[in-house]
Design a protein around this motif. Structure first.
Motif, PDB file in Angstrom:
ATOM      1  N   LEU A 249       9.349  -6.455   2.967  1.00 30.68           N
ATOM      2  CA  LEU A 249       9.256  -5.174   2.266  1.00 30.68           C
ATOM      3  C   LEU A 249       7.895  -4.536   2.517  1.00 30.68           C
ATOM      4  CD1 LEU A 249      10.463  -3.165   0.153  1.00 30.68           C
ATOM      5  CD2 LEU A 249       9.328  -4.563  -1.590  1.00 30.68           C
ATOM      6  N   LYS A 250       6.845  -5.313   2.382  1.00 31.38           N
ATOM      7  CA  LYS A 250       5.487  -4.820   2.615  1.00 31.38           C
ATOM      8  C   LYS A 250       5.352  -4.281   4.046  1.00 31.38           C
ATOM      9  CE  LYS A 250       0.681  -6.512   2.697  1.00 31.38           C
ATOM     10  NZ  LYS A 250       0.042  -5.594   1.757  1.00 31.38           N
ATOM     11  N   ARG A 251       5.816  -5.057   5.004  1.00 33.52           N
ATOM     12  CA  ARG A 251       5.691  -4.654   6.402  1.00 33.52           C
ATOM     13  C   ARG A 251       6.456  -3.360   6.685  1.00 33.52           C
ATOM     14  NH1 ARG A 251       8.155  -8.550   8.687  1.00 33.52           N
ATOM     15  NH2 ARG A 251       9.993  -7.385   9.219  1.00 33.52           N
ATOM     16  N   VAL A 252       7.697  -3.271   6.220  1.00 36.37           N
ATOM     17  CA  VAL A 252       8.521  -2.093   6.484  1.00 36.37           C
ATOM     18  C   VAL A 252       7.932  -0.848   5.822  1.00 36.37           C
ATOM     19  CG1 VAL A 252      10.781  -1.038   6.043  1.00 36.37           C
ATOM     20  CG2 VAL A 252      10.645  -3.387   6.880  1.00 36.37           C
ATOM     21  N   LEU A 253       7.585  -0.944   4.535  1.00 34.18           N
ATOM     22  CA  LEU A 253       7.099   0.247   3.820  1.00 34.18           C
ATOM     23  C   LEU A 253       5.715   0.665   4.279  1.00 34.18           C
ATOM     24  CD1 LEU A 253       8.426  -0.262   0.192  1.00 34.18           C
ATOM     25  CD2 LEU A 253       9.488   0.892   2.144  1.00 34.18           C
ATOM     26  N   GLU A 254       4.822  -0.285   4.544  1.00 35.72           N
ATOM     27  CA  GLU A 254       3.486   0.090   5.007  1.00 35.72           C
ATOM     28  C   GLU A 254       3.538   0.656   6.423  1.00 35.72           C
ATOM     29  OE1 GLU A 254       0.882  -3.240   4.350  1.00 35.72           O
ATOM     30  OE2 GLU A 254       0.824  -2.871   2.185  1.00 35.72           O
TER      31      GLU A 254
ATOM     32  N   ARG B 216       0.822  -1.208   0.000  1.00 36.39           N
ATOM     33  CA  ARG B 216       0.000   0.000   0.000  1.00 36.39           C
ATOM     34  C   ARG B 216       0.864   1.269   0.000  1.00 36.39           C
ATOM     35  NH1 ARG B 216      -2.408  -2.863   4.344  1.00 36.39           N
ATOM     36  NH2 ARG B 216      -1.633  -1.222   5.678  1.00 36.39           N
ATOM     37  N   VAL B 217       1.711   1.367  -1.018  1.00 32.66           N
ATOM     38  CA  VAL B 217       2.623   2.497  -1.208  1.00 32.66           C
ATOM     39  C   VAL B 217       2.709   2.729  -2.722  1.00 32.66           C
ATOM     40  CG1 VAL B 217       5.023   3.250  -0.870  1.00 32.66           C
ATOM     41  CG2 VAL B 217       3.925   1.857   0.875  1.00 32.66           C
ATOM     42  N   PRO B 218       2.821   3.988  -3.177  1.00 34.04           N
ATOM     43  CA  PRO B 218       2.916   4.253  -4.616  1.00 34.04           C
ATOM     44  C   PRO B 218       4.167   3.614  -5.246  1.00 34.04           C
ATOM     45  CG  PRO B 218       2.476   6.281  -3.398  1.00 34.04           C
ATOM     46  CD  PRO B 218       2.789   5.222  -2.385  1.00 34.04           C
ATOM     47  N   PRO B 219       4.093   3.240  -6.535  1.00 28.15           N
ATOM     48  CA  PRO B 219       5.221   2.580  -7.202  1.00 28.15           C
ATOM     49  C   PRO B 219       6.538   3.345  -7.112  1.00 28.15           C
ATOM     50  CG  PRO B 219       3.274   2.470  -8.596  1.00 28.15           C
ATOM     51  CD  PRO B 219       2.925   3.346  -7.429  1.00 28.15           C
ATOM     52  N   GLU B 220       6.502   4.655  -7.258  1.00 29.94           N
ATOM     53  CA  GLU B 220       7.737   5.445  -7.216  1.00 29.94           C
ATOM     54  C   GLU B 220       8.417   5.331  -5.863  1.00 29.94           C
ATOM     55  OE1 GLU B 220       4.720   6.587  -8.166  1.00 29.94           O
ATOM     56  OE2 GLU B 220       5.109   6.572 -10.328  1.00 29.94           O
ATOM     57  N   GLU B 221       7.604   5.277  -4.797  1.00 29.43           N
ATOM     58  CA  GLU B 221       8.156   5.162  -3.445  1.00 29.43           C
ATOM     59  C   GLU B 221       8.753   3.774  -3.219  1.00 29.43           C
ATOM     60  OE1 GLU B 221       8.897   6.631   0.508  1.00 29.43           O
ATOM     61  OE2 GLU B 221       8.454   7.595  -1.399  1.00 29.43           O
ATOM     62  N   VAL B 222       8.067   2.729  -3.652  1.00 30.02           N
ATOM     63  CA  VAL B 222       8.599   1.374  -3.505  1.00 30.02           C
ATOM     64  C   VAL B 222       9.898   1.257  -4.300  1.00 30.02           C
ATOM     65  CG1 VAL B 222       8.163  -1.092  -3.765  1.00 30.02           C
ATOM     66  CG2 VAL B 222       6.268   0.436  -3.219  1.00 30.02           C
ATOM     67  N   TYR B 223       9.891   1.751  -5.514  1.00 31.61           N
ATOM     68  CA  TYR B 223      11.096   1.717  -6.353  1.00 31.61           C
ATOM     69  C   TYR B 223      12.266   2.403  -5.655  1.00 31.61           C
ATOM     70  CZ  TYR B 223      14.423   2.744 -10.034  1.00 31.61           C
ATOM     71  OH  TYR B 223      15.577   2.858 -10.762  1.00 31.61           O
TER      72      TYR B 223
ATOM     73  N   THR C   4       2.799   5.414   9.872  1.00 32.67           N
ATOM     74  CA  THR C   4       3.261   6.302  10.931  1.00 32.67           C
ATOM     75  C   THR C   4       3.642   7.666  10.394  1.00 32.67           C
ATOM     76  OG1 THR C   4       5.550   5.535  10.727  1.00 32.67           O
ATOM     77  CG2 THR C   4       4.136   4.374  12.310  1.00 32.67           C
ATOM     78  N   GLY C   5       3.676   7.785   9.039  1.00 33.10           N
ATOM     79  CA  GLY C   5       4.042   9.061   8.437  1.00 33.10           C
ATOM     80  C   GLY C   5       5.522   9.350   8.528  1.00 33.10           C
ATOM     81  N   GLN C   6       6.319   8.341   8.900  1.00 38.44           N
ATOM     82  CA  GLN C   6       7.755   8.539   9.031  1.00 38.44           C
ATOM     83  C   GLN C   6       8.439   8.284   7.704  1.00 38.44           C
ATOM     84  OE1 GLN C   6       8.928   5.656  11.892  1.00 38.44           O
ATOM     85  NE2 GLN C   6       8.226   6.838  13.637  1.00 38.44           N
ATOM     86  N   ALA C   7       9.425   9.082   7.423  1.00 35.37           N
ATOM     87  CA  ALA C   7      10.291   8.793   6.282  1.00 35.37           C
ATOM     88  C   ALA C   7      11.239   7.703   6.737  1.00 35.37           C
ATOM     89  CB  ALA C   7      11.073  10.038   5.884  1.00 35.37           C
ATOM     90  N   THR C   8      11.360   6.644   5.971  1.00 37.30           N
ATOM     91  CA  THR C   8      12.280   5.581   6.362  1.00 37.30           C
ATOM     92  C   THR C   8      13.681   5.984   5.960  1.00 37.30           C
ATOM     93  OG1 THR C   8      11.757   4.438   4.332  1.00 37.30           O
ATOM     94  CG2 THR C   8      10.590   3.731   6.305  1.00 37.30           C
TER      95      THR C   8
END
Length: 185
Positions: free
Chosen positions: A159-164, A14-21, A169-173
């Motif tokens: 990956l799913k767990r970390v990015l979601e 549940r993150v946009p493609p550009e962010e996952v990339y 939380t609205g945090q930048a990883t």
């Protein structure tokens, strides 16, 4: 029985493609979700990851540790990230030859991004019998295809767990967070 040269799996994040990339294409970040990779260091100079970028990956399987040399072969933000592994060694990647290719495809879906991870065995010159013996020793009883199928599933779940979690939380990883990732040791 002939060996399987490619395995693949997908998950929706549940993150946009550009962010996952952006996260997946950063070699230093891979250790946050991969059960074997501990992260990587770009060796071809600073700057944006692009086709031709070279990086060294640090890896572990049980007590064994090794380093690989990789070259990015496709870098299309929000769509595709691919690299080939072409050297390996204990402290530095001194033994050269085709090893594997890793590919990540990012497809926009209503829920976010379908991420597809694919491993391709590039050891085409190895006879199946020799590869089979080596694989079972290196993976404690499995073929590399079966072993990587499990690793891919673990990587995608992590990956799913970390990015979601970062998105909720609205945090930048930053690459500095603790992930509690799963391992296949």
């Amino acid at each position: 029985m002939p060996r399987t040269f490619e395995v693949s799996d997908s998950i929706v994040v549940r993150v946009p493609p550009e962010e996952v990339y952006r996260h997946v294409s950063d070699p230093a970040r891979m250790g946050e979700w991969s059960p074997e990779n501990l992260g990587g260091t770009v060796t071809s100079g600073p700057g944006e990851i692009r086709t031709g970028t070279v990086f060294d990956g640090r890896n572990k399987r049980g007590a064994f540790r090794w380093t690989t040399r990789c070259t990015v072969t496709a870098a299309e933000p929000g769509r595709l990230f691919r690299f080939r592994v072409h050297a390996i060694g204990v402290r530095s990647p001194r033994i050269r030859g085709p090893i594997a290719t890793w590919e990540y495809r990012f497809e926009p879906v209503p829920e976010g991004t379908r991420v597809t991870e694919t491993w391709t065995d590039d050891r085409r010159a190895w006879p199946d019998a020799v590869a089979g013996v080596f694989d079972r020793i290196a993976t404690r009883g499995h073929t590399f295809a079966a072993f990587q199928r499990r690793n891919i599933a673990t990587t995608l779940r992590n990956l799913k767990r970390v990015l979601e979690r970062a998105g909720e939380t609205g945090q930048a990883t930053t690459g500095q967070e603790t992930t509690g990732r799963e391992t296949t040791d």
